[in-house]
Write a protein that holds these residues in place. Structure first.
Motif, mmCIF file in Angstrom:
data_model
loop_
_atom_site.group_PDB
_atom_site.id
_atom_site.type_symbol
_atom_site.label_atom_id
_atom_site.label_comp_id
_atom_site.label_asym_id
_atom_site.label_seq_id
_atom_site.Cartn_x
_atom_site.Cartn_y
_atom_site.Cartn_z
ATOM 1 N N SER A 64 -41.533 2.206 12.611
ATOM 2 C CA SER A 64 -41.233 2.933 11.368
ATOM 3 C C SER A 64 -41.474 2.097 10.118
ATOM 4 C CB SER A 64 -39.767 3.426 11.368
ATOM 5 O OG SER A 64 -39.494 4.212 12.502
ATOM 6 N N ALA A 65 -42.188 0.996 10.241
ATOM 7 C CA ALA A 65 -42.338 0.061 9.124
ATOM 8 C C ALA A 65 -43.808 -0.291 8.912
ATOM 9 C CB ALA A 65 -41.501 -1.195 9.374
ATOM 10 N N ASN A 66 -44.050 -1.291 8.101
ATOM 11 C CA ASN A 66 -45.397 -1.796 7.844
ATOM 12 C C ASN A 66 -45.282 -3.222 7.343
ATOM 13 O OD1 ASN A 66 -45.575 -1.723 4.667
ATOM 14 N ND2 ASN A 66 -44.660 0.232 5.265
ATOM 15 N N ALA A 67 -46.401 -3.837 7.036
ATOM 16 C CA ALA A 67 -46.421 -5.258 6.682
ATOM 17 C C ALA A 67 -45.626 -5.581 5.425
ATOM 18 C CB ALA A 67 -47.870 -5.725 6.514
ATOM 19 N N ARG A 68 -45.393 -4.600 4.567
ATOM 20 C CA ARG A 68 -44.623 -4.860 3.344
ATOM 21 C C ARG A 68 -43.189 -5.299 3.635
ATOM 22 N NH1 ARG A 68 -48.596 -1.569 2.090
ATOM 23 N NH2 ARG A 68 -49.449 -1.496 -0.028
ATOM 24 N N GLU A 69 -42.736 -5.046 4.834
ATOM 25 C CA GLU A 69 -41.390 -5.468 5.233
ATOM 26 C C GLU A 69 -41.167 -6.949 4.972
ATOM 27 O OE1 GLU A 69 -37.618 -5.583 6.603
ATOM 28 O OE2 GLU A 69 -38.789 -3.743 6.387
ATOM 29 N N LEU A 218 -44.687 5.411 3.590
ATOM 30 C CA LEU A 218 -45.947 5.496 4.319
ATOM 31 C C LEU A 218 -45.751 6.054 5.727
ATOM 32 C CD1 LEU A 218 -47.489 2.070 3.241
ATOM 33 C CD2 LEU A 218 -48.332 4.328 2.581
ATOM 34 N N LEU A 219 -44.554 5.900 6.275
ATOM 35 C CA LEU A 219 -44.278 6.399 7.620
ATOM 36 C C LEU A 219 -44.461 7.901 7.735
ATOM 37 C CD1 LEU A 219 -43.009 6.221 10.514
ATOM 38 C CD2 LEU A 219 -40.769 6.451 9.386
ATOM 39 N N PHE A 220 -44.176 8.647 6.669
ATOM 40 C CA PHE A 220 -44.116 10.106 6.756
ATOM 41 C C PHE A 220 -45.469 10.787 6.578
ATOM 42 C CE2 PHE A 220 -39.911 8.602 5.407
ATOM 43 C CZ PHE A 220 -39.211 8.967 6.550
ATOM 44 N N ARG A 221 -46.540 10.026 6.427
ATOM 45 C CA ARG A 221 -47.869 10.614 6.533
ATOM 46 C C ARG A 221 -48.053 11.073 7.984
ATOM 47 N NH1 ARG A 221 -51.196 5.487 5.187
ATOM 48 N NH2 ARG A 221 -49.523 4.759 6.567
ATOM 49 N N PRO A 222 -48.558 12.271 8.226
ATOM 50 C CA PRO A 222 -48.610 12.789 9.596
ATOM 51 C C PRO A 222 -49.258 11.857 10.623
ATOM 52 C CG PRO A 222 -48.956 14.575 8.071
ATOM 53 C CD PRO A 222 -48.909 13.319 7.230
ATOM 54 N N PRO A 223 -50.424 11.260 10.372
ATOM 55 C CA PRO A 223 -50.997 10.382 11.406
ATOM 56 C C PRO A 223 -50.117 9.158 11.691
ATOM 57 C CG PRO A 223 -52.673 11.020 9.816
ATOM 58 C CD PRO A 223 -51.360 11.434 9.231
ATOM 59 N N ALA A 224 -49.510 8.584 10.655
ATOM 60 C CA ALA A 224 -48.642 7.422 10.858
ATOM 61 C C ALA A 224 -47.390 7.809 11.637
ATOM 62 C CB ALA A 224 -48.262 6.814 9.506
ATOM 63 N N PHE A 225 -46.840 8.986 11.337
ATOM 64 C CA PHE A 225 -45.633 9.427 12.039
ATOM 65 C C PHE A 225 -45.936 9.649 13.526
ATOM 66 C CE2 PHE A 225 -42.090 12.200 13.126
ATOM 67 C CZ PHE A 225 -41.046 11.578 12.457
#
Length: 313
Positions: A64-69, A218-225
């Motif tokens: 549920s995350a990305n590199a910005r973490e 960014l998580l809630f974009r359909p492909p990412a979700f």
């Protein structure tokens, strides 16, 4: 001739598609791909970088995350003395997703490509949070020559006897209904995420501005979700196989585990890892699933300690 119901459903689907497309455009403008794109196995990996010289450190984010973490938590503490690489896992952030990327071996191969292209001069300290801990362990198993040491933050390490995942991941991961279901996510997900953020930090409070600073939208974009759902749906099975190999690990490993972590129960993961591998296990009292926020200085000290040990590729 189309029935009224079919026309209504088609119209609803088109409206949802337009709405999710607008959300995707808006959130990607707010959190654009500001790092470097490198090609690994024919698919781009998006990598944020901090620091220009020093030993390499690769950071791998959780579910549920990305590199910005890591870009506003650990990286600023390291950038004077290290080359910090923060990679979006396949299908997350701004990285493309190869076929079969739900397999830990595929994700580890993408991370190995980052090290081969951006840190070829010496093995790296690899930092993995939560799901990223599983990927970091797989990277160390499959490509030990690339890894000098591991720092694992509330890692998921073993199978736990069931999927244990939220109902929405079951729907989103479905190849049949997942694409349609995920079109609804941008409409409801962002407004519901507050409780989830509170849960992963509990008993510590979530840092002010965490949602925006870490680009959680960014998580809630359909492909990412969908990518996130597929990752977590098969994780139990993946770890059942991977954990049998942990005896192969020979590099130094430091693990931070929050005593009050309710996301990844320490007894089912870090405690079992310690029985298989000689690790430096640091139990943090009154801490949840995000130790790199409240205990950032301690994590950085561990990275520095492993980086200073002798040993080279």
């Amino acid at each position: 001739m189309l029935t009224a119901t079919a026309i209504t459903l088609a119209g609803l689907g088109a409206a949802l598609g337009l709405s999710s497309g607008a959300y995707t455009s808006r959130i990607q403008k707010a959190h654009p791909p500001s790092g470097r794109r490198i090609e690994v196995g024919g698919y781009d990996v998006h990598v944020l970088e901090a620091g220009k010289a020093g030993p390499p450190v690769l950071m791998i984010h959780g579910a549920s995350a990305n590199a910005r973490e890591f870009s506003w938590t650990l990286a600023p503490r390291l950038e004077k003395d290290f080359r910090v690489l923060m990679a979006d896992r396949p299908g997350h952030g701004h990285s493309r997703r190869p076929p079969g990327a739900e397999a830990l071996g595929v994700q580890a191969a993408q991370m190995a490509g980052v090290l081969e292209q951006l840190a070829a001069e010496e093995p790296a300290i690899v930092v993995g949070h939560s799901f990223g801990g599983a990927v970091a362990l797989r990277l160390a198993l499959d490509r030990p020559e690339l890894v000098k040491g591991l720092v694992l933050l509330a890692p998921v390490t073993h199978d736990w006897g069931g999927d244990g995942h939220a109902w929405y991941n079951r729907f989103a991961a479905s190849r049949l209904i997942g694409p349609a279901f995920s079109q609804v996510v941008p409409l409801v997900g962002p407004s519901q995420v507050g409780a989830g953020i509170g849960g992963v930090f509990d008993p510590s409070p979530a840092p002010e501005g965490y949602f925006e600073k870490s680009g959680i939208g960014l998580l809630f974009r359909p492909p990412a979700f969908r990518a996130n759902a597929r990752d977590v749906r098969v994780l139990d099975r993946e770890l059942a196989a991977q954990s049998k190999r942990y005896g192969e690990l020979s590099m130094p490993i430091t693990v931070f585990s929050g005593s009050k972590d309710t996301v990844i129960t320490p007894a089912k993961h870090t405690a079992r890892l310690k029985k298989q591998v000689d690790i430096d296990l640091i139990i943090l009292p009154e801490e949840g699933h995000m130790p790199h926020h409240k205990h950032g200085p301690d994590v950085v000290d561990a990275i520095r300690r492993l980086a200073s040990l002798p040993g080279s590729r």
